[in-house]
Design a protein around this motif. Structure first.
Motif, PDB file in Angstrom:
ATOM      1  N   PRO A  45       0.806  -1.228   0.000  1.00 40.72           N
ATOM      2  CA  PRO A  45       0.000   0.000   0.000  1.00 40.72           C
ATOM      3  C   PRO A  45       0.837   1.274   0.000  1.00 40.72           C
ATOM      4  CG  PRO A  45      -0.171  -1.138   2.117  1.00 40.72           C
ATOM      5  CD  PRO A  45       0.515  -2.067   1.179  1.00 40.72           C
ATOM      6  N   ILE A  46       2.029   1.241   0.641  1.00 37.79           N
ATOM      7  CA  ILE A  46       2.884   2.431   0.652  1.00 37.79           C
ATOM      8  C   ILE A  46       3.392   2.728  -0.759  1.00 37.79           C
ATOM      9  CG2 ILE A  46       5.131   3.321   1.402  1.00 37.79           C
ATOM     10  CD1 ILE A  46       4.626   2.045   4.111  1.00 37.79           C
ATOM     11  N   LEU A  47       3.828   1.698  -1.483  1.00 40.20           N
ATOM     12  CA  LEU A  47       4.294   1.901  -2.851  1.00 40.20           C
ATOM     13  C   LEU A  47       3.168   2.400  -3.744  1.00 40.20           C
ATOM     14  CD1 LEU A  47       6.462   1.677  -5.033  1.00 40.20           C
ATOM     15  CD2 LEU A  47       5.850  -0.739  -5.309  1.00 40.20           C
ATOM     16  N   THR A  48       1.985   1.817  -3.597  1.00 44.55           N
ATOM     17  CA  THR A  48       0.831   2.261  -4.391  1.00 44.55           C
ATOM     18  C   THR A  48       0.494   3.717  -4.085  1.00 44.55           C
ATOM     19  OG1 THR A  48      -0.062   0.003  -4.345  1.00 44.55           O
ATOM     20  CG2 THR A  48      -1.572   1.754  -4.976  1.00 44.55           C
ATOM     21  N   LEU A  49       0.555   4.079  -2.807  1.00 45.68           N
ATOM     22  CA  LEU A  49       0.293   5.462  -2.393  1.00 45.68           C
ATOM     23  C   LEU A  49       1.311   6.416  -3.010  1.00 45.68           C
ATOM     24  CD1 LEU A  49      -1.163   7.506  -0.415  1.00 45.68           C
ATOM     25  CD2 LEU A  49       0.637   6.939   1.226  1.00 45.68           C
ATOM     26  N   LEU A  50       2.597   6.039  -2.971  1.00 45.32           N
ATOM     27  CA  LEU A  50       3.638   6.897  -3.532  1.00 45.32           C
ATOM     28  C   LEU A  50       3.453   7.093  -5.035  1.00 45.32           C
ATOM     29  CD1 LEU A  50       6.791   5.475  -1.675  1.00 45.32           C
ATOM     30  CD2 LEU A  50       5.712   7.695  -1.293  1.00 45.32           C
ATOM     31  N   GLY A  97       1.481  10.425  -9.625  1.00 46.57           N
ATOM     32  CA  GLY A  97       0.564  10.666 -10.739  1.00 46.57           C
ATOM     33  C   GLY A  97      -0.240  11.941 -10.561  1.00 46.57           C
ATOM     34  N   LEU A  98      -0.626  12.239  -9.321  1.00 51.72           N
ATOM     35  CA  LEU A  98      -1.391  13.462  -9.051  1.00 51.72           C
ATOM     36  C   LEU A  98      -0.577  14.711  -9.367  1.00 51.72           C
ATOM     37  CD1 LEU A  98      -3.116  12.642  -5.624  1.00 51.72           C
ATOM     38  CD2 LEU A  98      -4.221  12.788  -7.864  1.00 51.72           C
ATOM     39  N   ASN A  99       0.750  14.573  -9.348  1.00 49.89           N
ATOM     40  CA  ASN A  99       1.634  15.717  -9.570  1.00 49.89           C
ATOM     41  C   ASN A  99       2.082  15.827 -11.028  1.00 49.89           C
ATOM     42  OD1 ASN A  99       3.047  17.968  -8.496  1.00 49.89           O
ATOM     43  ND2 ASN A  99       4.953  16.789  -8.524  1.00 49.89           N
ATOM     44  N   PHE A 150       2.597   1.366 -12.560  1.00 55.10           N
ATOM     45  CA  PHE A 150       2.031   1.997 -13.747  1.00 55.10           C
ATOM     46  C   PHE A 150       0.569   2.405 -13.547  1.00 55.10           C
ATOM     47  CE2 PHE A 150      -0.042   1.674 -17.954  1.00 55.10           C
ATOM     48  CZ  PHE A 150       0.627   2.705 -18.594  1.00 55.10           C
ATOM     49  N   LEU A 151      -0.255   1.486 -13.057  1.00 50.97           N
ATOM     50  CA  LEU A 151      -1.679   1.786 -12.903  1.00 50.97           C
ATOM     51  C   LEU A 151      -1.941   2.915 -11.904  1.00 50.97           C
ATOM     52  CD1 LEU A 151      -3.357  -1.750 -13.082  1.00 50.97           C
ATOM     53  CD2 LEU A 151      -3.198   0.012 -14.848  1.00 50.97           C
ATOM     54  N   PRO A 152      -1.298   2.928 -10.712  1.00 51.71           N
ATOM     55  CA  PRO A 152      -1.511   4.062  -9.802  1.00 51.71           C
ATOM     56  C   PRO A 152      -1.093   5.405 -10.409  1.00 51.71           C
ATOM     57  CG  PRO A 152      -0.530   2.244  -8.614  1.00 51.71           C
ATOM     58  CD  PRO A 152      -0.490   1.869 -10.064  1.00 51.71           C
ATOM     59  N   ALA A 187      -5.080  10.716 -14.395  1.00 59.31           N
ATOM     60  CA  ALA A 187      -6.479  10.853 -14.819  1.00 59.31           C
ATOM     61  C   ALA A 187      -7.274  11.691 -13.827  1.00 59.31           C
ATOM     62  CB  ALA A 187      -7.108   9.476 -14.976  1.00 59.31           C
ATOM     63  N   VAL A 188      -7.034  11.459 -12.530  1.00 58.74           N
ATOM     64  CA  VAL A 188      -7.735  12.233 -11.493  1.00 58.74           C
ATOM     65  C   VAL A 188      -7.360  13.708 -11.599  1.00 58.74           C
ATOM     66  CG1 VAL A 188      -7.901  12.641  -9.007  1.00 58.74           C
ATOM     67  CG2 VAL A 188      -8.019  10.310  -9.889  1.00 58.74           C
ATOM     68  N   ARG A 189      -6.071  13.989 -11.813  1.00 57.09           N
ATOM     69  CA  ARG A 189      -5.636  15.384 -11.950  1.00 57.09           C
ATOM     70  C   ARG A 189      -6.290  16.053 -13.154  1.00 57.09           C
ATOM     71  NH1 ARG A 189      -0.849  18.631 -10.747  1.00 57.09           N
ATOM     72  NH2 ARG A 189      -0.714  20.268 -12.318  1.00 57.09           N
ATOM     73  N   LYS A 190      -6.380  15.298 -14.257  1.00 57.31           N
ATOM     74  CA  LYS A 190      -6.940  15.877 -15.475  1.00 57.31           C
ATOM     75  C   LYS A 190      -8.432  16.149 -15.344  1.00 57.31           C
ATOM     76  CE  LYS A 190      -7.010  15.260 -20.497  1.00 57.31           C
ATOM     77  NZ  LYS A 190      -6.573  14.415 -21.636  1.00 57.31           N
ATOM     78  N   LYS A 191      -9.159  15.261 -14.660  1.00 65.15           N
ATOM     79  CA  LYS A 191     -10.617  15.401 -14.568  1.00 65.15           C
ATOM     80  C   LYS A 191     -11.044  16.270 -13.393  1.00 65.15           C
ATOM     81  CE  LYS A 191     -14.857  12.672 -14.907  1.00 65.15           C
ATOM     82  NZ  LYS A 191     -15.283  13.376 -16.125  1.00 65.15           N
ATOM     83  N   TRP A 192     -10.372  16.132 -12.262  1.00 60.92           N
ATOM     84  CA  TRP A 192     -10.734  16.895 -11.069  1.00 60.92           C
ATOM     85  C   TRP A 192      -9.491  17.622 -10.550  1.00 60.92           C
ATOM     86  CZ3 TRP A 192     -12.166  11.513 -11.111  1.00 60.92           C
ATOM     87  CH2 TRP A 192     -13.493  11.295 -11.461  1.00 60.92           C
ATOM     88  N   GLY A 193      -9.085  18.670 -11.251  1.00 62.70           N
ATOM     89  CA  GLY A 193      -7.835  19.370 -10.957  1.00 62.70           C
ATOM     90  C   GLY A 193      -7.727  19.901  -9.543  1.00 62.70           C
ATOM     91  N   SER A 194      -8.748  20.605  -9.077  1.00 61.65           N
ATOM     92  CA  SER A 194      -8.678  21.204  -7.735  1.00 61.65           C
ATOM     93  C   SER A 194      -8.677  20.140  -6.649  1.00 61.65           C
ATOM     94  CB  SER A 194      -9.860  22.159  -7.532  1.00 61.65           C
ATOM     95  OG  SER A 194     -11.091  21.471  -7.682  1.00 61.65           O
TER      96      SER A 194
END
Length: 281
Positions: free
Chosen positions: A9-14, A19-21, A143-145, A151-158
């Motif tokens: 879970p830590i690796l997936t979180l990182l 990806g969010l950045n 890759f998937l995370p 995708a989250v950043r692109k659709k829900w930026g704020s």
């Protein structure tokens, strides 16, 4: 407690936080500024694993430690390198781009390099690398995370920006927690090998950083680009190395993970000193 249920879970979180950045444009920096991107990627993907193999052989690391030593060296850059680049007044855009590109490229290079390393060690161990399972694990855990985060950043930026601010504060303490648990569970093996591995890891990090300085000088890069490349080459994704080493699908060995734990400790100490010196200069 099986550390794999902490590291996954830590690796997936990182990776999700990375990806969010990221933006799609971060992968296009190579087109605009190819020299620093090439220098950073060559340093991470070619120079660092080669140095690890030579140093591991020179220090006479036992076979399982040698495999773990090469493993941490061929992993991608760590997501916290972006923060270190900012603190060192480096090129943050370059740092983000290098972390993004290396995270994708190493999906393919890590299985290839580790297959070579385990084969080269050969009869000295009974370790075999299931290349297909390693590749699939990297796809699922890395890759998937990253893709979901983009995708989250692109659709829900704020919303993504708010999530990034929270997760970026959690990521480093989570890695420290993982290292602490691993230390407690393997304290005897780590204590017995810390002298040899600690010196080997420190030499690897310092020579890797020196190679970054050399490449930046040869390519006549700016000071900001040089500092970023030095940090990127010296800061690898320890969580991924631990996940590969301890995964029941791959190596299933805490011993192979020990070099990554020691690397995580020495990496932060050395780079904190480097950042402090860079800021004062």
């Amino acid at each position: 407690m099986n550390t794999i249920w902490i590291v996954l879970p830590i690796l997936t979180l990182l990776m999700f936080e990375l990806g969010l950045n990221l933006k799609i444009e971060d992968f296009k920096l190579f087109r605009d500024r190819p020299k620093p991107v090439i220098a950073g990627l060559v340093g991470q993907i070619v120079v660092l694993p080669l140095l690890a193999w030579l140093i591991g052989r020179a220090f006479g690391l036992e076979p399982l430690f040698l495999i773990g030593f090469v493993l941490i060296a061929c992993c991608p850059g760590g997501s916290s390198s972006n923060v270190f680049s900012m603190l060192a007044r480096g090129d943050v855009a370059l740092s983000v781009s290098l972390t993004a590109c290396s995270s994708i490229i190493t999906l393919f290079t890590v299985p290839l390099i580790m297959d070579w390393a385990t084969t080269a060690v050969g009869s000295q161990t009974h370790v075999q690398l299931p290349v297909g399972k390693l590749f699939m694990q990297n796809i699922v855990l890395m890759f998937l995370p990253i893709v979901v985060g983009i995708a989250v950043r692109k659709k829900w930026g704020s919303a993504a920006e708010k999530m990034h601010k929270v997760l970026s504060k959690i990521a480093f303490p989570a890695l420290i927690f993982l290292a602490t648990v691993f230390f407690v569970q393997n304290r005897e093996a780590i204590a017995d090998s810390f002298g040899q591995l600690g010196v080997s890891v420190s030499v690897l990090i310092l020579l890797a950083m020196a190679s970054g300085v050399l490449m930046a000088w040869l390519l006549r890069l700016s000071g900001r680009e040089r500092r970023t490349i030095v940090i990127e080459i010296g800061m690898q994704n320890a969580a991924q190395a631990i996940a590969i080493a301890s995964s029941p699908l791959v190596f299933n060995s805490d011993i192979i993970a020990i070099p990554a734990i020691i690397y995580a400790l020495m990496m932060n100490i050395i780079l904190i000193i480097y950042v402090a010196i860079a800021k004062r200069r």
